[in-house]
Design a protein around this motif. Structure first.
Motif, PDB file in Angstrom:
ATOM      1  N   GLU A  32       0.829  -1.209   0.000  1.00 14.67           N
ATOM      2  CA  GLU A  32       0.000   0.000   0.000  1.00 14.67           C
ATOM      3  C   GLU A  32       0.861   1.256   0.000  1.00 14.67           C
ATOM      4  O   GLU A  32       0.582   2.208  -0.738  1.00 14.67           O
ATOM      5  CB  GLU A  32      -0.941   0.017   1.203  1.00 14.67           C
ATOM      6  N   LEU A  33       1.901   1.265   0.824  1.00 12.51           N
ATOM      7  CA  LEU A  33       2.779   2.437   0.884  1.00 12.51           C
ATOM      8  C   LEU A  33       3.512   2.634  -0.435  1.00 12.51           C
ATOM      9  O   LEU A  33       3.598   3.762  -0.940  1.00 12.51           O
ATOM     10  CB  LEU A  33       3.765   2.306   2.046  1.00 12.51           C
ATOM     11  N   ASP A  34       4.006   1.560  -1.013  1.00 12.20           N
ATOM     12  CA  ASP A  34       4.669   1.666  -2.317  1.00 12.20           C
ATOM     13  C   ASP A  34       3.700   2.214  -3.354  1.00 12.20           C
ATOM     14  O   ASP A  34       4.077   3.006  -4.221  1.00 12.20           O
ATOM     15  CB  ASP A  34       5.239   0.321  -2.751  1.00 12.20           C
ATOM     16  N   GLY A  35       2.430   1.798  -3.264  1.00 10.67           N
ATOM     17  CA  GLY A  35       1.413   2.314  -4.171  1.00 10.67           C
ATOM     18  C   GLY A  35       1.199   3.812  -3.999  1.00 10.67           C
ATOM     19  O   GLY A  35       1.054   4.550  -4.974  1.00 10.67           O
ATOM     20  N   LEU A  36       1.203   4.272  -2.741  1.00  8.51           N
ATOM     21  CA  LEU A  36       1.061   5.712  -2.486  1.00  8.51           C
ATOM     22  C   LEU A  36       2.254   6.483  -3.030  1.00  8.51           C
ATOM     23  O   LEU A  36       2.089   7.534  -3.663  1.00  8.51           O
ATOM     24  CB  LEU A  36       0.927   5.976  -0.983  1.00  8.51           C
ATOM     25  N   PHE A  37       3.453   5.961  -2.798  1.00  7.14           N
ATOM     26  CA  PHE A  37       4.654   6.651  -3.279  1.00  7.14           C
ATOM     27  C   PHE A  37       4.676   6.680  -4.810  1.00  7.14           C
ATOM     28  O   PHE A  37       5.059   7.684  -5.410  1.00  7.14           O
ATOM     29  CB  PHE A  37       5.918   5.975  -2.738  1.00  7.14           C
ATOM     30  N   ALA A  38       4.239   5.585  -5.430  1.00 10.68           N
ATOM     31  CA  ALA A  38       4.176   5.534  -6.887  1.00 10.68           C
ATOM     32  C   ALA A  38       3.144   6.520  -7.421  1.00 10.68           C
ATOM     33  O   ALA A  38       3.360   7.166  -8.450  1.00 10.68           O
ATOM     34  CB  ALA A  38       3.853   4.113  -7.355  1.00 10.68           C
ATOM     35  N   GLU A  39       2.031   6.656  -6.711  1.00 16.80           N
ATOM     36  CA  GLU A  39       0.989   7.590  -7.135  1.00 16.80           C
ATOM     37  C   GLU A  39       1.469   9.038  -7.034  1.00 16.80           C
ATOM     38  O   GLU A  39       1.159   9.860  -7.902  1.00 16.80           O
ATOM     39  CB  GLU A  39      -0.283   7.382  -6.298  1.00 16.80           C
ATOM     40  N   LEU A 113      -2.944  11.887   1.004  1.00 25.12           N
ATOM     41  CA  LEU A 113      -2.513  10.498   1.186  1.00 25.12           C
ATOM     42  C   LEU A 113      -3.679   9.586   1.576  1.00 25.12           C
ATOM     43  O   LEU A 113      -3.796   8.473   1.059  1.00 25.12           O
ATOM     44  CB  LEU A 113      -1.400  10.419   2.221  1.00 25.12           C
ATOM     45  N   LEU A 114      -4.546  10.052   2.472  1.00 25.26           N
ATOM     46  CA  LEU A 114      -5.681   9.216   2.869  1.00 25.26           C
ATOM     47  C   LEU A 114      -6.656   9.025   1.707  1.00 25.26           C
ATOM     48  O   LEU A 114      -7.207   7.929   1.530  1.00 25.26           O
ATOM     49  CB  LEU A 114      -6.385   9.805   4.094  1.00 25.26           C
ATOM     50  N   ALA A 115      -6.860  10.063   0.894  1.00 27.16           N
ATOM     51  CA  ALA A 115      -7.733   9.936  -0.279  1.00 27.16           C
ATOM     52  C   ALA A 115      -7.110   8.973  -1.296  1.00 27.16           C
ATOM     53  O   ALA A 115      -7.816   8.124  -1.876  1.00 27.16           O
ATOM     54  CB  ALA A 115      -7.982  11.303  -0.909  1.00 27.16           C
ATOM     55  N   ALA A 116      -5.816   9.086  -1.524  1.00 27.96           N
ATOM     56  CA  ALA A 116      -5.133   8.192  -2.461  1.00 27.96           C
ATOM     57  C   ALA A 116      -5.170   6.754  -1.950  1.00 27.96           C
ATOM     58  O   ALA A 116      -5.352   5.811  -2.737  1.00 27.96           O
ATOM     59  CB  ALA A 116      -3.693   8.659  -2.682  1.00 27.96           C
ATOM     60  N   LEU A 117      -5.023   6.566  -0.646  1.00 27.76           N
ATOM     61  CA  LEU A 117      -5.090   5.232  -0.053  1.00 27.76           C
ATOM     62  C   LEU A 117      -6.490   4.647  -0.229  1.00 27.76           C
ATOM     63  O   LEU A 117      -6.637   3.475  -0.614  1.00 27.76           O
ATOM     64  CB  LEU A 117      -4.708   5.290   1.430  1.00 27.76           C
ATOM     65  N   ALA A 118      -7.519   5.446   0.018  1.00 25.17           N
ATOM     66  CA  ALA A 118      -8.900   4.977  -0.153  1.00 25.17           C
ATOM     67  C   ALA A 118      -9.155   4.592  -1.609  1.00 25.17           C
ATOM     68  O   ALA A 118      -9.782   3.552  -1.885  1.00 25.17           O
ATOM     69  CB  ALA A 118      -9.883   6.047   0.308  1.00 25.17           C
TER      70      ALA A 118
END
Length: 129
Positions: A32-39, A113-118
């Motif tokens: 999930e964190l890698d996905g956020l950093f990639a986004e 970050l919370l919106a991107a995670l959702a």
């Protein structure tokens, strides 16, 4: 002599407990964190911290350093924990971080970050069988 041995034992136990505390982030959380950093990078977002804007690649590297710092002190149990503890403000100055993607207005990093995670979780759930 006995005091020296006890002191050495105490130091050894302290080092051992430090090693036990340091642990990698669980694979699902890390994904999930890698996905956020990639986004952050995919959207070419900038990160505002300590008075200056940093391009997407720098923002990603900064977040990875903060993750490594937390991992040295224990396991990161969730993406939300990382966001709250490391990705919302400077640990040096206490000033909040902001994220700006494209022409969109800057917003608190926590919000972005919370919106991107959702969104990431919703997309993963939609693609699950």
């Amino acid at each position: 002599m006995q005091a020296l041995m006890l002191r050495a034992l105490g130091i050894g136990l302290a080092l051992f407990s430090t090693l036990l505390a340091a642990a990698p982030t669980p694979p699902g959380v890390r994904a999930e964190l890698d996905g956020l950093f990639a986004e952050l990078q995919r959207q070419q977002c900038k990160l505002y911290r300590n008075g200056s804007w940093h391009e997407a690649a720098q923002a990603r590297q900064h977040m990875l350093r903060k993750l490594a710092y937390l991992e040295e002190r224990g396991t990161v149990q969730s993406a939300e924990q990382f966001i709250e503890q490391a990705a919302t403000k400077s640990s040096t100055s206490g000033k909040p971080y902001e994220v700006q993607c494209g022409q969109a207005p800057a917003q608190p990093s926590r919000t972005w970050l919370l919106a991107a995670l959702a969104a990431q979780r919703k997309a993963r759930a939609a693609s699950a069988p």
